[in-house]
Design a protein around this motif. Structure first.
Motif, PDB file in Angstrom:
ATOM      1  N   GLU A 112      -3.553  20.018 -56.750  1.00 25.62           N
ATOM      2  CA  GLU A 112      -3.450  18.261 -57.062  1.00 25.62           C
ATOM      3  C   GLU A 112      -2.634  17.599 -58.445  1.00 25.62           C
ATOM      4  O   GLU A 112      -2.506  18.292 -59.040  1.00 25.62           O
ATOM      5  CB  GLU A 112      -4.738  18.528 -57.143  1.00 25.62           C
ATOM      6  N   ILE A 113      -2.511  16.725 -58.459  1.00 30.40           N
ATOM      7  CA  ILE A 113      -1.577  16.131 -59.596  1.00 30.40           C
ATOM      8  C   ILE A 113      -2.773  15.504 -59.744  1.00 30.40           C
ATOM      9  O   ILE A 113      -4.116  15.280 -59.448  1.00 30.40           O
ATOM     10  CB  ILE A 113      -0.946  14.574 -58.531  1.00 30.40           C
ATOM     11  N   VAL A 114      -2.852  15.511 -61.211  1.00 27.24           N
ATOM     12  CA  VAL A 114      -3.618  14.955 -62.207  1.00 27.24           C
ATOM     13  C   VAL A 114      -3.602  13.682 -62.927  1.00 27.24           C
ATOM     14  O   VAL A 114      -2.142  14.544 -63.303  1.00 27.24           O
ATOM     15  CB  VAL A 114      -5.045  15.957 -62.618  1.00 27.24           C
ATOM     16  N   ASP A 115      -4.264  13.243 -63.757  1.00 24.28           N
ATOM     17  CA  ASP A 115      -3.772  12.600 -65.097  1.00 24.28           C
ATOM     18  C   ASP A 115      -4.062  13.231 -66.036  1.00 24.28           C
ATOM     19  O   ASP A 115      -4.964  14.345 -65.652  1.00 24.28           O
ATOM     20  CB  ASP A 115      -4.175  11.054 -65.078  1.00 24.28           C
ATOM     21  N   VAL A 116      -4.032  13.097 -67.298  1.00 29.75           N
ATOM     22  CA  VAL A 116      -3.799  13.443 -68.569  1.00 29.75           C
ATOM     23  C   VAL A 116      -5.640  13.614 -69.079  1.00 29.75           C
ATOM     24  O   VAL A 116      -6.385  14.621 -69.503  1.00 29.75           O
ATOM     25  CB  VAL A 116      -3.177  13.007 -70.095  1.00 29.75           C
ATOM     26  N   ALA A 117      -5.752  12.638 -68.131  1.00 29.77           N
ATOM     27  CA  ALA A 117      -7.646  12.671 -68.757  1.00 29.77           C
ATOM     28  C   ALA A 117      -8.523  14.159 -68.016  1.00 29.77           C
ATOM     29  O   ALA A 117      -9.154  14.593 -68.470  1.00 29.77           O
ATOM     30  CB  ALA A 117      -8.224  11.763 -68.405  1.00 29.77           C
ATOM     31  N   ALA A 118      -7.837  14.082 -66.253  1.00 29.16           N
ATOM     32  CA  ALA A 118      -8.446  14.958 -65.608  1.00 29.16           C
ATOM     33  C   ALA A 118      -8.229  16.758 -66.329  1.00 29.16           C
ATOM     34  O   ALA A 118      -9.218  17.063 -65.746  1.00 29.16           O
ATOM     35  CB  ALA A 118      -8.599  14.764 -64.108  1.00 29.16           C
ATOM     36  N   LYS A 119      -7.109  16.459 -66.234  1.00 31.56           N
ATOM     37  CA  LYS A 119      -6.413  18.092 -67.193  1.00 31.56           C
ATOM     38  C   LYS A 119      -7.533  18.338 -67.885  1.00 31.56           C
ATOM     39  O   LYS A 119      -7.698  19.769 -69.024  1.00 31.56           O
ATOM     40  CB  LYS A 119      -4.787  17.426 -68.123  1.00 31.56           C
ATOM     41  N   HIS A 120      -7.820  17.097 -69.282  1.00 28.59           N
ATOM     42  CA  HIS A 120      -8.144  18.120 -70.734  1.00 28.59           C
ATOM     43  C   HIS A 120     -10.055  17.955 -69.988  1.00 28.59           C
ATOM     44  O   HIS A 120     -10.977  18.861 -70.460  1.00 28.59           O
ATOM     45  CB  HIS A 120      -8.269  16.108 -71.098  1.00 28.59           C
ATOM     46  N   ALA A 121     -10.859  17.495 -68.806  1.00 26.80           N
ATOM     47  CA  ALA A 121     -11.873  17.648 -68.554  1.00 26.80           C
ATOM     48  C   ALA A 121     -12.054  19.193 -68.063  1.00 26.80           C
ATOM     49  O   ALA A 121     -13.089  19.998 -68.376  1.00 26.80           O
ATOM     50  CB  ALA A 121     -12.239  16.999 -67.484  1.00 26.80           C
ATOM     51  N   VAL A 122     -10.545  19.896 -67.447  1.00 24.73           N
ATOM     52  CA  VAL A 122     -10.587  20.909 -67.013  1.00 24.73           C
ATOM     53  C   VAL A 122     -10.588  21.954 -68.384  1.00 24.73           C
ATOM     54  O   VAL A 122     -11.455  22.717 -68.559  1.00 24.73           O
ATOM     55  CB  VAL A 122      -9.444  20.907 -66.576  1.00 24.73           C
ATOM     56  N   HIS A 123     -10.080  21.847 -69.579  1.00 27.52           N
ATOM     57  CA  HIS A 123      -9.750  22.104 -70.816  1.00 27.52           C
ATOM     58  C   HIS A 123     -11.412  22.595 -71.227  1.00 27.52           C
ATOM     59  O   HIS A 123     -11.662  23.908 -71.869  1.00 27.52           O
ATOM     60  CB  HIS A 123      -8.664  21.629 -71.734  1.00 27.52           C
ATOM     61  N   ALA A 124     -12.483  21.370 -71.326  1.00 28.44           N
ATOM     62  CA  ALA A 124     -12.903  20.613 -71.380  1.00 28.44           C
ATOM     63  C   ALA A 124     -14.592  22.127 -71.155  1.00 28.44           C
ATOM     64  O   ALA A 124     -15.398  22.751 -71.716  1.00 28.44           O
ATOM     65  CB  ALA A 124     -13.761  19.766 -71.384  1.00 28.44           C
ATOM     66  N   ARG A 125     -14.349  22.590 -70.080  1.00 32.34           N
ATOM     67  CA  ARG A 125     -15.378  22.841 -69.348  1.00 32.34           C
ATOM     68  C   ARG A 125     -14.538  24.881 -69.065  1.00 32.34           C
ATOM     69  O   ARG A 125     -15.727  25.583 -68.855  1.00 32.34           O
ATOM     70  CB  ARG A 125     -15.473  22.484 -67.717  1.00 32.34           C
ATOM     71  N   LEU A 126     -13.814  25.395 -69.936  1.00 32.54           N
ATOM     72  CA  LEU A 126     -13.445  26.021 -70.117  1.00 32.54           C
ATOM     73  C   LEU A 126     -13.687  26.800 -71.959  1.00 32.54           C
ATOM     74  O   LEU A 126     -13.763  26.229 -72.221  1.00 32.54           O
ATOM     75  CB  LEU A 126     -11.784  26.665 -69.934  1.00 32.54           C
ATOM     76  N   GLY A 127     -13.995  27.956 -71.681  1.00 32.92           N
ATOM     77  CA  GLY A 127     -14.532  28.632 -72.648  1.00 32.92           C
ATOM     78  C   GLY A 127     -12.795  29.298 -73.336  1.00 32.92           C
ATOM     79  O   GLY A 127     -11.775  28.720 -72.626  1.00 32.92           O
ATOM     80  N   PRO A 128     -12.723  29.939 -74.769  1.00 37.48           N
ATOM     81  CA  PRO A 128     -11.311  29.720 -75.189  1.00 37.48           C
ATOM     82  C   PRO A 128     -11.060  31.019 -74.544  1.00 37.48           C
ATOM     83  O   PRO A 128     -11.841  32.132 -73.675  1.00 37.48           O
ATOM     84  CB  PRO A 128     -12.329  30.565 -76.796  1.00 37.48           C
ATOM     85  N   ASP A 129      -9.145  31.216 -74.211  1.00 39.63           N
ATOM     86  CA  ASP A 129      -8.453  32.007 -73.168  1.00 39.63           C
ATOM     87  C   ASP A 129      -7.879  32.836 -75.083  1.00 39.63           C
ATOM     88  O   ASP A 129      -7.093  32.244 -75.743  1.00 39.63           O
ATOM     89  CB  ASP A 129      -7.685  30.981 -72.861  1.00 39.63           C
ATOM     90  N   PRO A 130      -7.814  33.970 -74.820  1.00 42.20           N
ATOM     91  CA  PRO A 130      -7.033  35.261 -75.587  1.00 42.20           C
ATOM     92  C   PRO A 130      -5.632  35.350 -75.785  1.00 42.20           C
ATOM     93  O   PRO A 130      -5.466  35.738 -76.731  1.00 42.20           O
ATOM     94  CB  PRO A 130      -7.773  36.713 -74.710  1.00 42.20           C
ATOM     95  N   LEU A 131      -4.824  34.342 -74.117  1.00 40.42           N
ATOM     96  CA  LEU A 131      -3.754  34.068 -74.543  1.00 40.42           C
ATOM     97  C   LEU A 131      -2.810  32.631 -74.398  1.00 40.42           C
ATOM     98  O   LEU A 131      -2.035  32.490 -75.082  1.00 40.42           O
ATOM     99  CB  LEU A 131      -2.835  34.480 -73.195  1.00 40.42           C
ATOM    100  N   ARG A 132      -4.398  32.268 -75.100  1.00 38.42           N
ATOM    101  CA  ARG A 132      -3.684  30.768 -75.253  1.00 38.42           C
ATOM    102  C   ARG A 132      -3.814  30.347 -77.609  1.00 38.42           C
ATOM    103  O   ARG A 132      -4.418  31.109 -77.921  1.00 38.42           O
ATOM    104  CB  ARG A 132      -4.468  29.443 -75.814  1.00 38.42           C
ATOM    105  N   ALA A 133      -2.628  29.896 -78.033  1.00 37.83           N
ATOM    106  CA  ALA A 133      -2.866  29.649 -79.256  1.00 37.83           C
ATOM    107  C   ALA A 133      -3.627  29.349 -80.809  1.00 37.83           C
ATOM    108  O   ALA A 133      -4.026  29.214 -80.900  1.00 37.83           O
ATOM    109  CB  ALA A 133      -1.602  28.866 -79.993  1.00 37.83           C
ATOM    110  N   ASP A 134      -4.927  28.336 -79.122  1.00 38.93           N
ATOM    111  CA  ASP A 134      -5.829  27.927 -79.859  1.00 38.93           C
ATOM    112  C   ASP A 134      -6.977  28.289 -79.155  1.00 38.93           C
ATOM    113  O   ASP A 134      -7.697  28.229 -79.480  1.00 38.93           O
ATOM    114  CB  ASP A 134      -6.016  26.135 -79.544  1.00 38.93           C
TER     115      ASP A 134
END
Length: 336
Positions: A178-200
DNA sequence: TTTCCATGAGAAT
DNA sequence: TTCTCCTGGAAAT
């Protein structure tokens, strides 16, 4: 059934192959027709991955990248921002994001001319471990009189097709596209835990999320809000390598052991991202060349380290595997 | 040829 | 806890 390493690998591949280019987007199957129209002819200027979600950021073809942070990094052809590799704060504003989750069967298949480096298929279901990642052979081999690569006919149910001058990527079987805007993208990040492969990705964040739960550690490792990107193979293998029984409650796993699991996952998944396959056995433990896993899908077979018989059970409707000797039972098993 | 199953996850019960 | 969805390779018939 791709785990997180596949999505990060895809984010890198899209950056290298499509980054900075204007992309022709379509939906041969039709189910993504409306979304494809929103970014057709736009330029891929950013990639991101978090857990099992892939994000491709598109800007209008003649617009510079909007944000200050992006200026000079993603303005020309071939340039783009790889967000998963950067710390927070580099995210361009105002992009349209293609969000893809491969779910159980999704896969991307790449094809292209020799300039379009490494045609391959990533995330395909049922791929045998150790099999070389390989794409479809080009239908049109380049000929001597200048006929170049031709875009092949879609094969199967292609939900989304991304085409640049020298190559194509076809998406089949995703659970989300799907196509999402940045707010919807941030909502996805917010419900995910830390990712061992991400810099953060933050180990202490992982530890505190686990320690808050009275649920089996095997269950918690599969929970994307606890740690993002781990699937059934990495879950089973990481617990084996840390000698932790899958049914031990998260709250009962010492923080030091949790940190060990996290750092091991960083190493294992980074290797998976680099190679495209999951290999968790240490070389000296392998009895045969293709012994890639210690316990996953090995129930009934001997443990590579102690010869005990690997066992399996169902946990939250997913098969979980362990060695009854290397991973001792917890004092009291969680009630199902 | 048909059935089964899978590296997933959200909704429904 | 069970159902459902998306697909295709392997196993079973």
């Amino acid at each position: 059934m791709p785990e997180g390493h596949v999505l990060h690998r895809l984010a890198l591949a899209f950056g290298e192959l499509f980054g900075g280019h204007v992309v022709e987007v379509s939906s041969p199957q039709g189910r993504f027709a409306a979304g494809a129209e929103l970014i057709d002819g736009w330029r891929l200027v950013a990639t991101d991955a978090h857990g099992k979600h892939l994000f491709l950021g598109f800007a209008p073809p003649d617009a510079g990248v909007a944000s200050e942070a992006a200026r000079g990094e993603a303005t020309g052809a071939g340039e783009y921002i790889a967000l998963a590799q950067q710390g927070p704060g580099a995210e361009p504003a105002g992009l349209r994001w293609l969000r893809v989750h491969l779910g159980l069967y999704g896969s991307w298949t790449f094809d292209g001319d020799p300039e379009f480096h490494a045609p391959h298929s990533i995330g395909a279901p049922r791929r045998r471990v150790g099999e070389e990642e390989r794409g479809l052979p080009s239908r049109e081999a380049p000929s001597a009189d200048g006929d170049g690569w031709q875009v092949p006919e879609p094969r199967g149910q292609v939900r989304a097709r991304l085409v640049v001058g020298h190559g194509v990527a076809d998406l089949t079987g995703p659970s989300a596209c799907e196509i999402v805007d940045v707010a919807a993208k941030h909502a996805v990040h917010a419900r995910l835990g830390p990712d061992p492969l991400r810099a953060d990705g933050d180990v202490e964040d992982f530890v505190s999320r686990v320690r808050r739960r009275r649920r089996p550690i095997g269950d918690l490792l599969m929970d994307q809000s606890i740690i993002a990107g781990v699937g059934n193979i990495y879950r089973a293998e990481a617990l084996y390598r840390a000698r932790v029984h899958p049914w031990r409650l998260g709250v009962n796993v010492p923080p030091a052991r949790l940190r060990e699991i996290w750092h091991d996952l960083v190493a294992l998944m980074t290797d998976g991202m680099d190679t495209g396959e999951i290999v968790t056995t240490d070389p000296h433990d392998r009895r045969e060349e293709n012994d890639h896993w210690y316990v996953y899908h090995r129930s009934g077979k001997p443990c590579l380290r102690c010869d005990s018989t690997i066992v399996e059970d169902l946990m939250a409707n997913r098969r979980v595997f362990w060695c009854p000797r290397e991973q001792r039972r917890p004092p009291r098993r969680a009630q199902a």
